[in-house]
Design an enzyme around this catalytic site. Structure first.
Site, PDB file in Angstrom:
ATOM      1  N   LYS A   1       3.564  11.172   1.262  1.00 13.82           N
ATOM      2  CA  LYS A   1       2.910  10.474   0.514  1.00 13.82           C
ATOM      3  C   LYS A   1       3.314  10.317  -0.956  1.00 13.82           C
ATOM      4  O   LYS A   1       3.100   9.397  -1.677  1.00 13.82           O
ATOM      5  CB  LYS A   1       1.524  11.236   0.255  1.00 13.82           C
ATOM      6  CG  LYS A   1       0.689  11.385   1.348  1.00 13.82           C
ATOM      7  CD  LYS A   1      -0.342   9.942   1.664  1.00 13.82           C
ATOM      8  CE  LYS A   1      -1.187  10.300   2.653  1.00 13.82           C
ATOM      9  NZ  LYS A   1      -2.097   8.993   2.651  1.00 13.82           N
TER      10      LYS A   1
ATOM     11  N   THR B   1       3.368   5.386  -5.126  1.00 12.12           N
ATOM     12  CA  THR B   1       2.186   4.714  -5.208  1.00 12.12           C
ATOM     13  C   THR B   1       2.027   3.589  -6.061  1.00 12.12           C
ATOM     14  O   THR B   1       2.438   3.657  -7.334  1.00 12.12           O
ATOM     15  CB  THR B   1       0.956   5.674  -5.766  1.00 12.12           C
ATOM     16  OG1 THR B   1       1.155   7.190  -4.745  1.00 12.12           O
ATOM     17  CG2 THR B   1      -0.228   5.460  -5.545  1.00 12.12           C
TER      18      THR B   1
ATOM     19  N   HIS C   1     -13.285   5.731   7.198  1.00 12.55           N
ATOM     20  CA  HIS C   1     -11.991   5.953   7.294  1.00 12.55           C
ATOM     21  C   HIS C   1     -11.587   7.300   7.983  1.00 12.55           C
ATOM     22  O   HIS C   1     -10.914   7.559   8.632  1.00 12.55           O
ATOM     23  CB  HIS C   1     -11.134   5.888   6.045  1.00 12.55           C
ATOM     24  CG  HIS C   1      -9.861   6.287   5.912  1.00 12.55           C
ATOM     25  ND1 HIS C   1      -8.620   5.627   6.476  1.00 12.55           N
ATOM     26  CD2 HIS C   1      -9.241   7.516   5.216  1.00 12.55           C
ATOM     27  CE1 HIS C   1      -7.439   6.505   6.568  1.00 12.55           C
ATOM     28  NE2 HIS C   1      -7.661   7.345   5.514  1.00 12.55           N
TER      29      HIS C   1
ATOM     30  N   ASP D   1      -5.788  12.058  -5.308  1.00 13.61           N
ATOM     31  CA  ASP D   1      -6.139  11.218  -4.397  1.00 13.61           C
ATOM     32  C   ASP D   1      -7.192  11.640  -3.469  1.00 13.61           C
ATOM     33  O   ASP D   1      -7.133  12.799  -2.818  1.00 13.61           O
ATOM     34  CB  ASP D   1      -4.930  10.721  -3.436  1.00 13.61           C
ATOM     35  CG  ASP D   1      -5.187   9.441  -2.842  1.00 13.61           C
ATOM     36  OD1 ASP D   1      -6.084   8.801  -2.987  1.00 13.61           O
ATOM     37  OD2 ASP D   1      -4.555   9.332  -1.755  1.00 13.61           O
TER      38      ASP D   1
ATOM     39  N   GLU E   1      -6.772   1.285  -1.596  1.00 18.49           N
ATOM     40  CA  GLU E   1      -7.766   2.047  -2.548  1.00 18.49           C
ATOM     41  C   GLU E   1      -7.943   1.544  -3.761  1.00 18.49           C
ATOM     42  O   GLU E   1      -7.400   0.299  -4.204  1.00 18.49           O
ATOM     43  CB  GLU E   1      -6.937   3.380  -2.583  1.00 18.49           C
ATOM     44  CG  GLU E   1      -6.493   4.109  -1.583  1.00 18.49           C
ATOM     45  CD  GLU E   1      -5.819   5.549  -1.652  1.00 18.49           C
ATOM     46  OE1 GLU E   1      -6.195   6.091  -2.719  1.00 18.49           O
ATOM     47  OE2 GLU E   1      -5.175   6.148  -0.576  1.00 18.49           O
TER      48      GLU E   1
ATOM     49  N   GLN F   1       4.362  12.556   7.678  1.00 15.41           N
ATOM     50  CA  GLN F   1       3.135  13.282   7.349  1.00 15.41           C
ATOM     51  C   GLN F   1       2.678  14.150   8.523  1.00 15.41           C
ATOM     52  O   GLN F   1       2.425  15.280   8.172  1.00 15.41           O
ATOM     53  CB  GLN F   1       2.019  12.156   6.840  1.00 15.41           C
ATOM     54  CG  GLN F   1       0.716  12.601   6.705  1.00 15.41           C
ATOM     55  CD  GLN F   1      -0.194  11.758   6.332  1.00 15.41           C
ATOM     56  OE1 GLN F   1      -0.026  10.609   6.356  1.00 15.41           O
ATOM     57  NE2 GLN F   1      -1.507  11.839   5.847  1.00 15.41           N
TER      58      GLN F   1
ATOM     59  N   ASP G   1      -1.409   3.641  -1.596  1.00 11.08           N
ATOM     60  CA  ASP G   1      -1.164   5.001  -1.592  1.00 11.08           C
ATOM     61  C   ASP G   1      -0.162   4.716  -0.290  1.00 11.08           C
ATOM     62  O   ASP G   1      -0.650   5.049   0.867  1.00 11.08           O
ATOM     63  CB  ASP G   1      -2.275   5.879  -1.430  1.00 11.08           C
ATOM     64  CG  ASP G   1      -1.633   7.355  -1.065  1.00 11.08           C
ATOM     65  OD1 ASP G   1      -0.694   7.668  -1.698  1.00 11.08           O
ATOM     66  OD2 ASP G   1      -2.299   7.954  -0.349  1.00 11.08           O
TER      67      ASP G   1
ATOM     68  N   GLU H   1      -2.429   2.118   2.440  1.00 10.99           N
ATOM     69  CA  GLU H   1      -3.753   2.367   2.248  1.00 10.99           C
ATOM     70  C   GLU H   1      -4.375   1.692   1.136  1.00 10.99           C
ATOM     71  O   GLU H   1      -4.002   1.945  -0.024  1.00 10.99           O
ATOM     72  CB  GLU H   1      -3.990   3.987   1.957  1.00 10.99           C
ATOM     73  CG  GLU H   1      -3.410   4.900   3.182  1.00 10.99           C
ATOM     74  CD  GLU H   1      -3.720   6.513   3.016  1.00 10.99           C
ATOM     75  OE1 GLU H   1      -3.812   6.954   3.939  1.00 10.99           O
ATOM     76  OE2 GLU H   1      -4.161   6.833   1.961  1.00 10.99           O
TER      77      GLU H   1
ATOM     78  N   GLU I   1      -5.231   2.757  11.172  1.00  8.20           N
ATOM     79  CA  GLU I   1      -6.551   2.161  11.806  1.00  8.20           C
ATOM     80  C   GLU I   1      -6.691   0.800  12.530  1.00  8.20           C
ATOM     81  O   GLU I   1      -7.046   0.646  13.365  1.00  8.20           O
ATOM     82  CB  GLU I   1      -7.805   2.123  10.645  1.00  8.20           C
ATOM     83  CG  GLU I   1      -7.972   3.552   9.954  1.00  8.20           C
ATOM     84  CD  GLU I   1      -8.774   3.762   8.818  1.00  8.20           C
ATOM     85  OE1 GLU I   1      -9.841   3.551   8.853  1.00  8.20           O
ATOM     86  OE2 GLU I   1      -8.164   3.483   7.838  1.00  8.20           O
TER      87      GLU I   1
ATOM     88  N   ARG J   1       3.511   7.890   7.968  1.00 11.56           N
ATOM     89  CA  ARG J   1       2.532   8.861   9.024  1.00 11.56           C
ATOM     90  C   ARG J   1       3.513   9.721   9.970  1.00 11.56           C
ATOM     91  O   ARG J   1       2.765  10.637  10.239  1.00 11.56           O
ATOM     92  CB  ARG J   1       1.990   7.920   9.847  1.00 11.56           C
ATOM     93  CG  ARG J   1       1.196   6.796   9.085  1.00 11.56           C
ATOM     94  CD  ARG J   1      -0.085   7.397   8.406  1.00 11.56           C
ATOM     95  NE  ARG J   1      -0.689   6.397   7.766  1.00 11.56           N
ATOM     96  CZ  ARG J   1      -1.799   6.869   7.026  1.00 11.56           C
ATOM     97  NH1 ARG J   1      -2.246   7.977   6.452  1.00 11.56           N
ATOM     98  NH2 ARG J   1      -2.620   5.935   6.340  1.00 11.56           N
TER      99      ARG J   1
END
Length: 426
Positions: free
Chosen positions: A258, A262, A139, A132, A206, A245, A238, A204, A369, A242
């Site tokens: 993570k 996925t 971002h 990844d 992607e 993480q 993904d 996420e 975000e 948080r």
């Protein structure tokens, strides 16, 4: 491929799967658990595995390799661009409205075509390795600003190379697979860590690509040839915890926050189908090192969106609208950098772009975000608000390129959050 080309199968103008697309996927047919390989055309699937048995493919190189007898796309991916183009050209010919070969043969049609709604989709490839990247400058800037301040938003290396990490291939799942809320260590201020379900579960947005032939160990893939090693693209979610993480990522980066899931879309859109939608690269300053130069116009104008429906369904809100052209590092640069040290990649390896964020808030590709670390909750049309995901939330990602009277789409990558306590009762 001409915009005016049409199939004898009716395809709506807003369908993701016109004859200009013909994406490949792996599925099981009604009444059978054996995986087959096929392509999507409108509301139908063309079964390449059956077509191979019927000798409908005329390329002699396919007779010995029999790629569609495989239960995943890996064998076909390994054959390279000439074989990919040969098969795609043959499929286009067979499905062409002006060709009677399949159009007027009801017996063969009944064997190779069936409703897409009856197909049970599976992962398109046996994914040996998954990487990844972190290729969106907006971002990276957003996240860096949140945690380090605007003056130090980008780390020193970011503008020089496509930053990435090795993910976990075993937890890659196909669209429609439920995602269990992960548990892990959470650390509150001035308190010791505890094991608990993640409270800050995120998405996420992607794109990803599957590797084709690959390279031998010790032999880098030159950027001039990188496109020949890219089979096709999919949507990627993904999922990210948080809070897990945040506590674990120092000093070695993403790990349990993570690797629990996925999600990828089931249909792989070939690069030749995306060719009309190539667009110029972003200006890269400072100029990349020579081994990362030369892959001009390797970004793609792919409209991307994310919707959420909450527990109980009935209401679906669009919470993100972005575009793949917002990436800073393109797919060829990602692959060239990945192998510059001689790392070997293999057919079916998956490489994802990292979160794709644009310049406006609505185009930010994660809840981290969009809600700016939870300080600006999203207001949903049913009166709910979201900072991060709650149990029962269903996330659906979609993407398409818009042509003249047709679109080349990816279908969807969907997953619904299952409570952690359900797993604990197993």
């Amino acid at each position: 491929m001409p915009d005016t080309l049409s199939s004898f199968i009716d395809v709506a103008p807003d369908s993701d799967f016109p004859i200009q697309n013909l994406p490949f996927g792996v599925f099981s047919r009604p009444g059978s658990s054996r995986p087959h390989i096929g392509v999507a055309i409108g509301d139908f699937v063309f079964d390449c595995s059956v077509a191979e048995d019927l000798n409908l493919f005329t390329d002699e190189s396919l007779r010995s390799s029999r790629p569609f007898s495989d239960t995943a796309l890996n064998t076909f991916m390994s054959l390279g661009k000439d074989s990919w183009r040969s098969v795609r050209a043959r499929l286009t010919d067979l499905l062409n409205a002006d060709n009677p070969e399949l159009r007027d043969n009801a017996e063969v049609r009944s064997r190779v075509l069936f409703k897409r709604s009856d197909a049970r989709m599976q992962l398109p490839a046996r994914v040996g390795d998954y990487t990844d990247f972190y290729s969106s400058i907006q971002h990276a800037t957003n996240v860096g600003t949140m945690f380090r301040g605007k003056e130090n938003a980008l780390m020193e290396n970011w503008l020089y190379l496509p930053v990435g990490y090795h993910g976990r291939s075993s937890s890659i799942v196909v669209s429609g697979t439920p995602v269990t809320r992960p548990c892990g260590q959470l650390k509150a201020e001035d308190k010791p860590p505890v094991k608990a379900p993640s409270k800050l579960l995120d998405i996420e947005l992607e794109m990803g690509f599957f590797v084709g032939p690959g390279n031998n160990l010790g032999d880098p893939i030159d950027i001039a040839n990188a496109a020949d090693h890219i089979f096709g693209m999919v949507l990627v979610n993904d999922w990210s915890a948080r809070d897990i993480q945040k506590w674990e990522y120092v000093p070695l980066g993403p790990f349990l926050g993570k690797n629990f899931a996925t999600t990828v879309s089931p249909w792989v859109v070939m690069m030749d189908a995306l060719e009309p939608f190539r667009t110029k690269n972003q200006e890269q300053v400072p100029e990349p090192l020579p081994y990362l130069q030369g892959a001009d116009k390797r970004l793609y104008d792919i409209n991307l969106s994310v919707t959420i429906s909450t527990r109980g369904g009935g209401v679906r809100d669009t919470i993100i609208e972005s575009n793949a052209r917002h990436l800073y590092w393109n797919v060829c640069q990602q692959l060239a950098h990945h192998t510059v040290n001689g790392c070997n990649v293999r057919p079916g390896d998956l490489m994802a772009s990292g979160t794709i964020s644009g310049p406006e808030e609505k185009s930010f590709g994660s809840l981290l975000e969009r809600t700016w670390r939870g300080t600006k909750p999203l207001q949903l049309s049913n009166g709910d608000e979201r900072k991060f995901l709650q149990d029962g939330d269903s996330i659906e990602m979609s993407g398409y390129c818009q042509g003249d009277g047709y679109r080349v789409g990816f279908g969807v990558a969907e997953g619904t959050i299952v409570p952690a306590e359900i797993r604990d009762r197993r």
